[in-house]
Design an enzyme around this catalytic site. Structure first.
Site, PDB file in Angstrom:
ATOM      1  CG  HIS A  94      -3.435  -3.027   4.108  1.00 40.90           C
ATOM      2  ND1 HIS A  94      -2.247  -2.610   4.635  1.00 40.90           N
ATOM      3  CD2 HIS A  94      -3.920  -1.988   3.379  1.00 40.90           C
ATOM      4  CE1 HIS A  94      -2.030  -1.366   4.240  1.00 40.90           C
ATOM      5  NE2 HIS A  94      -3.018  -0.973   3.491  1.00 40.90           N
ATOM      6  CB  CYS A 117      -1.002  -0.020   1.143  1.00 38.14           C
ATOM      7  SG  CYS A 117      -2.450   0.980   0.768  1.00 38.14           S
TER       8      CYS A 117
HETATM    9  N1  GLN Z   1      -1.992   6.942   2.142  1.00 35.24           N
HETATM   10  C1  GLN Z   1      -2.123   6.108   0.998  1.00 35.24           C
HETATM   11  C2  GLN Z   1      -3.488   6.203   0.340  1.00 35.24           C
HETATM   12  O1  GLN Z   1      -4.372   6.631   0.911  1.00 35.24           O
HETATM   13  C3  GLN Z   1      -1.824   4.654   1.391  1.00 35.24           C
HETATM   14  C4  GLN Z   1      -2.844   4.118   2.339  1.00 35.24           C
HETATM   15  C5  GLN Z   1      -2.403   2.795   2.980  1.00 35.24           C
HETATM   16  O2  GLN Z   1      -1.231   2.472   3.117  1.00 35.24           O
HETATM   17  N2  GLN Z   1      -3.385   2.020   3.422  1.00 35.24           N
HETATM   18  O3  GLN Z   1      -3.662   5.804  -0.740  1.00 35.24           O
END
Ligand code: GLN
Length: 244
Positions: A190, A92
């Protein structure tokens, strides 16, 4: 044999228990008689020599902005390590920073290290939910959970990690998720990802062992619990993944 994992920014990029991926790799290595050592690599730390597998988790835009300048400073060392055969799993927010750039929700340009052929731009809505991927290149599927504002655009010719069976994926439009380039894997999944996708954990482990000089076929483990966790996650994704 001992495998050395470099965990980048464990204090900043670790949402959705992404740290759990390290626990799975450690346990699956131990079950085959291999020790797995973890070196935490934080802001200002040098990239140690001899890392077999790098790992970076996800995080909010704020955390990504904090670590990005330091990651750029480490860019050459990471490129060199990967060119030398080290494997890399990025999840992510970490995945986004392995591309060239991430334009976040506030419109800030956050630099990446260009280890993956892609860039990301945040949209107005978040893409949240269960995800199921078809990874035809491995004859397997991946199941997990996504929560991101970023829309990731792969360069022409770039290899996605999988085709989206259910969920949003890279951008909620192309039908693809993640990116893979050699032994570098990026994904929005995740969960953490690896407990319910043991085949992928073993793939990373065998590539890390190969880098450590051990060409080995990992003997199968009794993955009954892991397989049912995968089946539950896959079913959840089929029934409700990708729905706004
Ligand atoms: N901040 C990034 C987004 O919103 C990654 C989010 C995350 O790692 N879950 O896309």
């Amino acid at each position: 044999m001992s495998v050395l994992v470099g965990h980048l920014y464990p204090d900043y990029l670790n949402i959705y228990a992404d740290r759990g991926n390290i626990a799975v790799l450690t346990e699956r290595a131990r079950a085959r008689g291999h020790a797995l050592e973890v070196a935490a690599i934080g802001i200002g730390d040098p990239v140690p020599d001899g890392i077999d597998l790098f790992y970076v988790g996800g995080g909010q835009d704020r955390e990504q902005e904090i670590v990005a300048p330091d990651l750029v400073d480490k860019g050459d060392a990471l490129q060199e390590a990967v060119a030398g055969g080290a494997a890399f799993l990025a999840v992510c927010g970490g995945y986004q920073l392995l591309g060239r750039s991430y334009v976040d929700v506030a419109g800030n340009h956050v630099p990446g290290i260009g280890l993956l052929p892609l860039h990301t731009v945040a949209g107005e809505t978040r893409m949240i939910g269960d995800v199921l991927l078809d990874c035809a290149w491995a004859g397997q599927s991946l199941a997990g959970f996504e929560n991101h504002a970023g829309r990731t655009i792969l360069d022409a010719g770039a290899e996605p990690l999988g085709r989206v069976v259910a969920g949003f994926g890279n951008d909620g439009a192309t039908g693809f998720e993640g990116c893979r380039a050699g032994r570098v894997y990026g994904t929005y999944l995740h969960g953490p990802l690896l407990p319910r996708n043991p085949w992928f954990a073993d793939l990373l482990l065998s590539e890390a062992l190969a880098h450590a000089g051990v060409e080995t076929t990992l003997e199968p483990l009794d993955d009954v619990i892991e397989s049912s966790a995968h089946a539950v996650a896959a079913e959840r994704a089929r029934t409700r993944g990708g729905k706004r």
